[in-house]
Write a protein that holds these residues in place. Structure first.
Motif, short mmCIF file in Angstrom:
data_model
loop_
_atom_site.label_atom_id
_atom_site.label_comp_id
_atom_site.label_asym_id
_atom_site.label_seq_id
_atom_site.Cartn_x
_atom_site.Cartn_y
_atom_site.Cartn_z
N GLN A 33 34.62 -10.53 0.50
CA GLN A 33 33.87 -9.97 1.61
C GLN A 33 32.58 -10.77 1.78
OE1 GLN A 33 35.05 -7.33 3.62
NE2 GLN A 33 36.88 -7.87 2.45
N CYS A 34 32.31 -11.20 3.02
CA CYS A 34 31.12 -12.02 3.29
C CYS A 34 30.39 -11.49 4.51
CB CYS A 34 31.50 -13.48 3.55
SG CYS A 34 32.37 -14.26 2.19
N ASN A 35 29.07 -11.49 4.42
CA ASN A 35 28.21 -11.20 5.57
C ASN A 35 27.21 -12.34 5.63
OD1 ASN A 35 26.59 -10.19 7.58
ND2 ASN A 35 26.64 -8.09 6.81
N LEU A 36 27.59 -13.40 6.35
CA LEU A 36 26.82 -14.64 6.33
C LEU A 36 25.77 -14.70 7.43
CD1 LEU A 36 29.85 -17.06 5.78
CD2 LEU A 36 28.43 -15.93 4.06
N THR A 37 25.88 -13.83 8.44
CA THR A 37 24.99 -13.92 9.61
C THR A 37 24.37 -12.59 9.99
OG1 THR A 37 26.89 -13.61 11.06
CG2 THR A 37 26.28 -15.88 10.55
N ASP A 38 24.18 -11.68 9.04
CA ASP A 38 23.59 -10.37 9.31
C ASP A 38 24.41 -9.57 10.32
OD1 ASP A 38 21.46 -10.71 7.57
OD2 ASP A 38 20.26 -11.74 9.07
N ALA A 39 25.73 -9.68 10.22
CA ALA A 39 26.60 -8.88 11.08
C ALA A 39 26.56 -7.42 10.64
CB ALA A 39 28.02 -9.42 11.04
N ASP A 40 27.09 -6.54 11.50
CA ASP A 40 27.10 -5.12 11.15
C ASP A 40 28.00 -4.82 9.96
OD1 ASP A 40 25.35 -4.55 13.21
OD2 ASP A 40 26.95 -4.15 14.65
N GLU A 41 29.11 -5.54 9.89
CA GLU A 41 30.07 -5.31 8.82
C GLU A 41 30.46 -6.64 8.18
OE1 GLU A 41 31.06 -2.46 7.66
OE2 GLU A 41 30.09 -1.19 9.17
N VAL A 97 27.86 -22.53 2.31
CA VAL A 97 27.86 -21.94 0.97
C VAL A 97 26.99 -20.68 1.03
CG1 VAL A 97 27.19 -22.24 -1.45
CG2 VAL A 97 28.19 -24.15 -0.17
N PRO A 98 27.52 -19.51 0.65
CA PRO A 98 26.72 -18.28 0.72
C PRO A 98 25.45 -18.38 -0.13
CG PRO A 98 29.04 -17.77 0.41
CD PRO A 98 28.90 -19.25 0.23
N GLU A 99 24.43 -17.65 0.30
CA GLU A 99 23.13 -17.66 -0.38
C GLU A 99 23.18 -16.89 -1.70
OE1 GLU A 99 19.24 -18.17 -1.40
OE2 GLU A 99 20.31 -19.20 0.22
N LYS A 100 23.85 -15.73 -1.68
CA LYS A 100 23.86 -14.90 -2.90
C LYS A 100 25.04 -13.94 -2.87
CE LYS A 100 20.46 -11.84 -0.71
NZ LYS A 100 19.11 -11.22 -0.83
N TYR A 101 25.22 -13.25 -4.00
CA TYR A 101 26.31 -12.30 -4.16
C TYR A 101 25.73 -10.98 -4.65
CZ TYR A 101 30.69 -10.27 -5.88
OH TYR A 101 31.77 -9.45 -6.11
N GLU A 102 25.87 -9.93 -3.86
CA GLU A 102 25.33 -8.63 -4.22
C GLU A 102 26.30 -7.52 -3.85
OE1 GLU A 102 21.59 -7.96 -2.35
OE2 GLU A 102 20.49 -9.36 -3.63
N ASN A 103 26.50 -6.59 -4.76
CA ASN A 103 27.32 -5.39 -4.52
C ASN A 103 28.69 -5.73 -3.94
OD1 ASN A 103 25.10 -3.75 -5.32
ND2 ASN A 103 24.24 -3.90 -3.25
N GLY A 104 29.29 -6.81 -4.48
CA GLY A 104 30.64 -7.17 -4.07
C GLY A 104 30.74 -7.93 -2.77
N VAL A 105 29.59 -8.35 -2.20
CA VAL A 105 29.60 -9.06 -0.91
C VAL A 105 28.78 -10.34 -1.03
CG1 VAL A 105 29.03 -8.93 1.54
CG2 VAL A 105 29.80 -6.88 0.33
N TYR A 106 29.32 -11.45 -0.49
CA TYR A 106 28.57 -12.70 -0.40
C TYR A 106 27.68 -12.64 0.84
CZ TYR A 106 31.59 -14.71 -3.98
OH TYR A 106 32.25 -14.98 -5.16
N LEU A 107 26.40 -12.95 0.65
CA LEU A 107 25.42 -12.75 1.72
C LEU A 107 24.72 -14.06 2.10
CD1 LEU A 107 23.74 -9.51 0.34
CD2 LEU A 107 25.45 -9.65 2.16
N GLY A 108 24.40 -14.18 3.39
CA GLY A 108 23.57 -15.28 3.86
C GLY A 108 24.21 -16.64 3.75
#
Length: 412
Positions: A33-41, A97-108
């Motif tokens: 699961q990735c949220n790379l662009t501050d999407a809602d989900e 490349v994602p910025e970080k990994y938190e709570n099961g989601v790759y972020l940024g």
């Protein structure tokens, strides 16, 4: 007894094989699961393979039900890694490349250096396993490879170590939101890596890192890109153009300070044509721009004329060098006479009629270019619908133009 032992051994072997199979299955990379662009989900990315740093390019493809995929690679040491694709750019897709990994989601998305149409990117990565996310768009597959290029050892701007930068022209400034003024200039840049490789950017905003207010003079500063943790000390020669030029003169300035207002409230002016511009420097030397038509250069520096407003909202005619106005003359606005307004009224109506005929011809030609009967019928329908709408708008504008003209005549 022997049969019992053999059965037990067989059962044990079966269990071992089953456990081995379960272990292999559990080790198979799953969707992430990735949220790379501050999407809602978060978005689901499907596993597409593992790459070897320094290895051959690997073909990565979108899945039948998912255009979002990822691959992994192992970074054996800290530093910059170049991730390259063949076609994956903003036109055909995107990768990061994602910025970080938190709570099961790759972020940024990590900051990076981008070039070659964004088909290659340089990321600073720590030692360990990393994920690269791909969003396929206009393409569904591409080749990717990963290479280690090391640390940045040098940063070179196009003019070398010493630059002559004009305030407000070569150098831009902005407030960082905390009351600090930040400076930057635009330049081509080249980064050099410890591996011997280099990477160039044709045009980038280079930040100037200093606690001083930049004025006329020489400064020791650091320069670099905000997205890259590498700065280089250099000497900048900052130029305040008002300390260099004493005055600017142009022939027939008064000709351009009389403007004309028409019935439709439009204000027009005479364009600058074939004038002589004279620049006088502080040391008394002079340079001329012959046949000045409102735009030119002095020693590669832009000289232009334009209209602006003063503090009362009135028009002023200006001539600037390096965006600094040296001529500022107040303008007078005269009302156009009856013939001039009539000519403008007719021109405005003719422009509307020409626009109507243009679109009528455009949609009629679509009928002539039709290749099948259904296409002919469809384009005939479009022709009548769009042509009717176009001429309704045309006549509405002509009526509006006429009403404006009558109002003007009544008031004047």
């Amino acid at each position: 007894m022997k049969k019992t032992i053999r059965a037990a051994v067989a059962l044990l072997i079966a269990i071992i094989i089953a456990c081995g199979s379960m272990t292999a299955f559990a080790a198979t990379p799953a969707d992430i699961q990735c949220n790379l662009t501050d999407a809602d989900e978060p978005t689901t990315y499907a596993y597409a393979g593992e790459l070897t740093v320094g290895g051959d390019a690997v073909k990565i493809s979108a899945k039948e039900d998912n255009n979002h995929v990822y691959f992994t690679f192992e970074a054996e040491e800290e530093g910059y890694y170049r991730i390259s694709s063949t076609d994956c750019s903003f036109d055909g897709g995107w990768f990061t490349v994602p910025e970080k990994y938190e709570n099961g989601v790759y972020l940024g998305s990590k900051d990076c250096l981008s070039g070659n149409g964004y088909t290659e990117r340089f990321f600073y990565l720590e030692k360990g396993k990393h994920v690269t996310c791909i969003n396929f768009d206009m393409i569904s597959k591409d080749e990717f490879e990963v290479d280690y290029v090391g640390e940045i050892v040098d940063f070179v701007c196009d003019d070398g170590e010493v630059r002559n930068l004009i305030l407000g022209y070569d150098i831009g400034a902005y407030n960082d939101g905390n009351g600090k003024i930040c400076y930057y200039f635009s330049s081509s840049v080249v980064y050099k890596f410890s591996s011997g490789e280099s990477f160039g950017i044709d045009w980038a905003d280079v930040s100037i890192y200093t606690d001083k207010k930049l004025e006329h003079g020489e400064y020791e500063v650091e320069v670099g890109l905000d997205s890259v943790n590498f700065r280089k000390k250099t000497t900048l020669n900052i130029v305040d153009i008002t300390k260099v030029i004493s005055k600017v003169e142009m022939t027939n300035v008064e000709k351009y300070t009389v403007l004309k207002r028409y019935y439709d409230n439009e204000v027009e002016y005479s364009p600058v044509e074939s004038e002589t511009l004279t620049v006088t420097y502080e040391d008394g030397t002079k340079e001329k721009v012959e046949e000045f038509d409102g735009y030119g250069y002095i020693n590669g520096i832009t000289v232009r004329s334009y209209y602006d407003y003063d503090y009362k909202g009135d028009y002023v005619f200006c001539v600037s060098v390096a965006n600094e106005p040296f001529i500022t003359e107040s303008c007078t606005v005269e009302l156009a006479d009856g013939k001039e307004n009539a000519d403008r009224y007719n021109k405005n109506n003719l422009d509307e009629l020409e626009n109507g005929f243009f679109w009528t011809k455009f949609f009629f030609n679509r009928i002539l270019r039709s290749e099948t009967l259904p296409e002919v019928i469809e384009n005939i329908k479009v022709f009548f619908a769009r042509a009717a709408g176009t001429w309704l708008e045309t006549f509405a504008e002509i009526m509006k133009n006429t009403a404006t003209m009558l109002d003007y005549i009544a008031l004047n």
